[in-house]
Design a protein around this motif. Structure first.
Motif, PDB file in Angstrom:
ATOM      1  N   VAL A   1       0.856  -1.181   0.000  1.00  0.00           N
ATOM      2  CA  VAL A   1       0.000   0.000   0.000  1.00  0.00           C
ATOM      3  C   VAL A   1       0.894   1.233   0.000  1.00  0.00           C
ATOM      4  CG1 VAL A   1      -1.682   1.318   1.338  1.00  0.00           C
ATOM      5  CG2 VAL A   1      -1.850  -1.163   1.246  1.00  0.00           C
ATOM      6  N   LYS A   2       0.613   2.143  -0.917  1.00  0.00           N
ATOM      7  CA  LYS A   2       1.342   3.408  -0.947  1.00  0.00           C
ATOM      8  C   LYS A   2       0.379   4.495  -0.501  1.00  0.00           C
ATOM      9  CE  LYS A   2       4.303   1.923  -4.644  1.00  0.00           C
ATOM     10  NZ  LYS A   2       5.665   2.067  -4.693  1.00  0.00           N
ATOM     11  N   ALA A   3       0.619   5.025   0.696  1.00  0.00           N
ATOM     12  CA  ALA A   3      -0.231   6.068   1.251  1.00  0.00           C
ATOM     13  C   ALA A   3       0.587   6.881   2.241  1.00  0.00           C
ATOM     14  CB  ALA A   3      -1.448   5.457   1.943  1.00  0.00           C
ATOM     15  N   SER A   4       0.134   8.085   2.522  1.00  0.00           N
ATOM     16  CA  SER A   4       0.884   8.967   3.434  1.00  0.00           C
ATOM     17  C   SER A   4       0.946   8.416   4.856  1.00  0.00           C
ATOM     18  CB  SER A   4       0.266  10.364   3.444  1.00  0.00           C
ATOM     19  OG  SER A   4      -1.080  10.303   3.881  1.00  0.00           O
ATOM     20  N   GLN A   5      -0.033   7.605   5.254  1.00  0.00           N
ATOM     21  CA  GLN A   5      -0.040   7.044   6.606  1.00  0.00           C
ATOM     22  C   GLN A   5       1.005   5.943   6.783  1.00  0.00           C
ATOM     23  OE1 GLN A   5      -2.611   7.312   4.554  1.00  0.00           O
ATOM     24  NE2 GLN A   5      -4.446   8.054   5.601  1.00  0.00           N
ATOM     25  N   VAL A   6       1.399   5.303   5.698  1.00  0.00           N
ATOM     26  CA  VAL A   6       2.346   4.191   5.753  1.00  0.00           C
ATOM     27  C   VAL A   6       3.763   4.741   5.736  1.00  0.00           C
ATOM     28  CG1 VAL A   6       3.142   2.083   4.616  1.00  0.00           C
ATOM     29  CG2 VAL A   6       0.711   2.668   4.593  1.00  0.00           C
ATOM     30  N   ARG A   7       4.483   4.527   6.831  1.00  0.00           N
ATOM     31  CA  ARG A   7       5.858   5.034   6.951  1.00  0.00           C
ATOM     32  C   ARG A   7       6.858   4.153   6.227  1.00  0.00           C
ATOM     33  NH1 ARG A   7       6.659   9.496  10.436  1.00  0.00           N
ATOM     34  NH2 ARG A   7       8.718   8.670  10.801  1.00  0.00           N
ATOM     35  N   ARG A   8       6.598   2.850   6.241  1.00  0.00           N
ATOM     36  CA  ARG A   8       7.546   1.903   5.645  1.00  0.00           C
ATOM     37  C   ARG A   8       6.813   0.603   5.326  1.00  0.00           C
ATOM     38  NH1 ARG A   8      11.180   0.645   9.875  1.00  0.00           N
ATOM     39  NH2 ARG A   8      10.695  -1.538   9.871  1.00  0.00           N
TER      40      ARG A   8
ATOM     41  N   ASP B   1       7.861  -3.488   4.502  1.00  0.00           N
ATOM     42  CA  ASP B   1       8.903  -4.512   4.419  1.00  0.00           C
ATOM     43  C   ASP B   1       8.265  -5.822   4.004  1.00  0.00           C
ATOM     44  OD1 ASP B   1      10.936  -2.795   5.338  1.00  0.00           O
ATOM     45  OD2 ASP B   1      10.512  -3.276   7.433  1.00  0.00           O
ATOM     46  N   ARG B   2       9.047  -6.658   3.343  1.00  0.00           N
ATOM     47  CA  ARG B   2       8.568  -7.983   2.978  1.00  0.00           C
ATOM     48  C   ARG B   2       8.704  -8.872   4.210  1.00  0.00           C
ATOM     49  NH1 ARG B   2       6.264 -10.406  -1.063  1.00  0.00           N
ATOM     50  NH2 ARG B   2       7.290  -9.970  -3.005  1.00  0.00           N
ATOM     51  N   ALA B   3       7.582  -9.426   4.680  1.00  0.00           N
ATOM     52  CA  ALA B   3       7.588 -10.288   5.854  1.00  0.00           C
ATOM     53  C   ALA B   3       7.766 -11.754   5.463  1.00  0.00           C
ATOM     54  CB  ALA B   3       6.293 -10.110   6.646  1.00  0.00           C
ATOM     55  N   SER B   4       7.296 -12.120   4.282  1.00  0.00           N
ATOM     56  CA  SER B   4       7.434 -13.485   3.763  1.00  0.00           C
ATOM     57  C   SER B   4       7.188 -13.409   2.259  1.00  0.00           C
ATOM     58  CB  SER B   4       6.442 -14.428   4.436  1.00  0.00           C
ATOM     59  OG  SER B   4       5.132 -14.136   4.006  1.00  0.00           O
ATOM     60  N   LYS B   5       7.092 -14.563   1.614  1.00  0.00           N
ATOM     61  CA  LYS B   5       6.844 -14.557   0.172  1.00  0.00           C
ATOM     62  C   LYS B   5       5.470 -13.999  -0.184  1.00  0.00           C
ATOM     63  CE  LYS B   5      10.034 -18.190  -1.081  1.00  0.00           C
ATOM     64  NZ  LYS B   5      10.225 -19.480  -1.734  1.00  0.00           N
ATOM     65  N   SER B   6       4.527 -14.107   0.743  1.00  0.00           N
ATOM     66  CA  SER B   6       3.175 -13.639   0.434  1.00  0.00           C
ATOM     67  C   SER B   6       2.718 -12.457   1.286  1.00  0.00           C
ATOM     68  CB  SER B   6       2.183 -14.794   0.586  1.00  0.00           C
ATOM     69  OG  SER B   6       2.177 -15.249   1.919  1.00  0.00           O
ATOM     70  N   LYS B   7       3.515 -12.024   2.251  1.00  0.00           N
ATOM     71  CA  LYS B   7       3.078 -10.952   3.157  1.00  0.00           C
ATOM     72  C   LYS B   7       4.011  -9.745   3.115  1.00  0.00           C
ATOM     73  CE  LYS B   7       1.225 -14.024   6.713  1.00  0.00           C
ATOM     74  NZ  LYS B   7       1.336 -14.386   8.122  1.00  0.00           N
ATOM     75  N   HIS B   8       3.383  -8.577   3.196  1.00  0.00           N
ATOM     76  CA  HIS B   8       4.105  -7.313   3.331  1.00  0.00           C
ATOM     77  C   HIS B   8       3.653  -6.690   4.649  1.00  0.00           C
ATOM     78  CE1 HIS B   8       5.383  -7.242  -0.923  1.00  0.00           C
ATOM     79  NE2 HIS B   8       4.227  -7.862  -1.117  1.00  0.00           N
ATOM     80  N   VAL B   9       4.592  -6.241   5.464  1.00  0.00           N
ATOM     81  CA  VAL B   9       4.227  -5.584   6.718  1.00  0.00           C
ATOM     82  C   VAL B   9       4.308  -4.077   6.498  1.00  0.00           C
ATOM     83  CG1 VAL B   9       6.562  -5.724   7.724  1.00  0.00           C
ATOM     84  CG2 VAL B   9       4.586  -5.459   9.215  1.00  0.00           C
ATOM     85  N   HIS B  10       3.220  -3.398   6.832  1.00  0.00           N
ATOM     86  CA  HIS B  10       3.100  -1.959   6.678  1.00  0.00           C
ATOM     87  C   HIS B  10       3.216  -1.306   8.052  1.00  0.00           C
ATOM     88  CE1 HIS B  10       1.311  -3.721   3.137  1.00  0.00           C
ATOM     89  NE2 HIS B  10       1.478  -2.567   2.519  1.00  0.00           N
ATOM     90  N   ILE B  11       4.164  -0.406   8.206  1.00  0.00           N
ATOM     91  CA  ILE B  11       4.404   0.269   9.477  1.00  0.00           C
ATOM     92  C   ILE B  11       3.683   1.620   9.445  1.00  0.00           C
ATOM     93  CG2 ILE B  11       6.147   1.034  11.131  1.00  0.00           C
ATOM     94  CD1 ILE B  11       6.502  -1.944  10.202  1.00  0.00           C
ATOM     95  N   ILE B  12       2.793   1.800  10.408  1.00  0.00           N
ATOM     96  CA  ILE B  12       1.974   3.013  10.494  1.00  0.00           C
ATOM     97  C   ILE B  12       2.136   3.607  11.886  1.00  0.00           C
ATOM     98  CG2 ILE B  12      -0.386   3.927  10.369  1.00  0.00           C
ATOM     99  CD1 ILE B  12      -1.033   1.341   8.685  1.00  0.00           C
ATOM    100  N   ARG B  13       2.288   4.929  11.972  1.00  0.00           N
ATOM    101  CA  ARG B  13       2.352   5.600  13.273  1.00  0.00           C
ATOM    102  C   ARG B  13       1.026   6.294  13.553  1.00  0.00           C
ATOM    103  NH1 ARG B  13       8.234   8.461  14.129  1.00  0.00           N
ATOM    104  NH2 ARG B  13       9.406   6.515  14.147  1.00  0.00           N
ATOM    105  N   ILE B  14       0.479   5.991  14.713  1.00  0.00           N
ATOM    106  CA  ILE B  14      -0.768   6.619  15.154  1.00  0.00           C
ATOM    107  C   ILE B  14      -0.434   7.517  16.341  1.00  0.00           C
ATOM    108  CG2 ILE B  14      -3.068   6.212  16.135  1.00  0.00           C
ATOM    109  CD1 ILE B  14      -2.910   5.122  13.312  1.00  0.00           C
ATOM    110  N   THR B  15      -0.826   8.787  16.259  1.00  0.00           N
ATOM    111  CA  THR B  15      -0.548   9.726  17.357  1.00  0.00           C
ATOM    112  C   THR B  15      -1.815  10.294  17.984  1.00  0.00           C
ATOM    113  OG1 THR B  15      -0.354  11.568  15.789  1.00  0.00           O
ATOM    114  CG2 THR B  15       1.687  10.430  16.415  1.00  0.00           C
TER     115      THR B  15
END
Length: 167
Positions: A91-98, A100-114
């Motif tokens: 996902v490419k969005a302003s909320q997504v900071r980074r 990373d590929r977690a496995s062959k089928s999963k991507h982990v999206h890092i989001i900061r909530i304040t």
């Protein structure tokens, strides 16, 4: 009696005293959050809990949300909640900071909530998507790990062995 310092949590432990710094609770991880983050955490938790049957538990420094496998987790920090969501796409969005590929089928999206107001679409829709596809992604991982890969050089091996013997 001599005390020692735990190399993980830096707590002083008396000799013979039981200590397990990895055992924690949701309350312990969220106890010292400022009011804004506490409200954001409460809203995040109740939103995820409404998705359906799942297990919510604390582990180390994170609070995990899982069906059969974890579909997202939250690391409470002093100034923000770090939300890590597992999706089958990037996902490419302003909320997504980074991402990373977690496995062959999963991507982990890092989001900061304040703040509480950040726990709304599209973040909540990504959480819902992660909840709904978590089992399928995990099955995809298992299939990828257990299915033997096609060996491109299998046909060439006998000829290669003959050349080595002759050569």
């Amino acid at each position: 009696m001599a005390a020692r310092e735990c190399h993980h949590c830096k707590q002083l432990i008396e000799q013979g005293e039981a200590h397990d710094c990895w055992t924690t609770t949701e309350a312990a991880l969220t106890r010292d959050l400022p009011e804004d983050l506490r409200e954001a955490w409460d809203r995040l938790r109740e939103t995820a809990a409404a998705f359906g049957q799942q297990r919510i538990y604390a582990s180390g420094h994170a609070i995990m949300f899982s069906r059969k496998t974890c579909y997202f987790f939250v690391r409470p920090k002093k100034q923000f909640l770090e939300v890590c969501v597992f999706l089958g796409r990037t996902v490419k969005a302003s909320q997504v900071r980074r991402v990373d590929r977690a496995s062959k089928s999963k991507h982990v999206h890092i989001i900061r909530i304040t703040h509480r107001d950040e726990v709304e679409p599209p973040v909540t829709s990504w959480l819902q998507e992660a909840y709904e596809i978590s089992d399928a992604l995990s099955k995809g991982d298992a299939a990828l790990k257990t299915t033997p890969k096609a060996d491109k050089n299998a046909a060439a091996r006998p000829a290669l062995r003959r050349r080595r013997r002759l050569g």
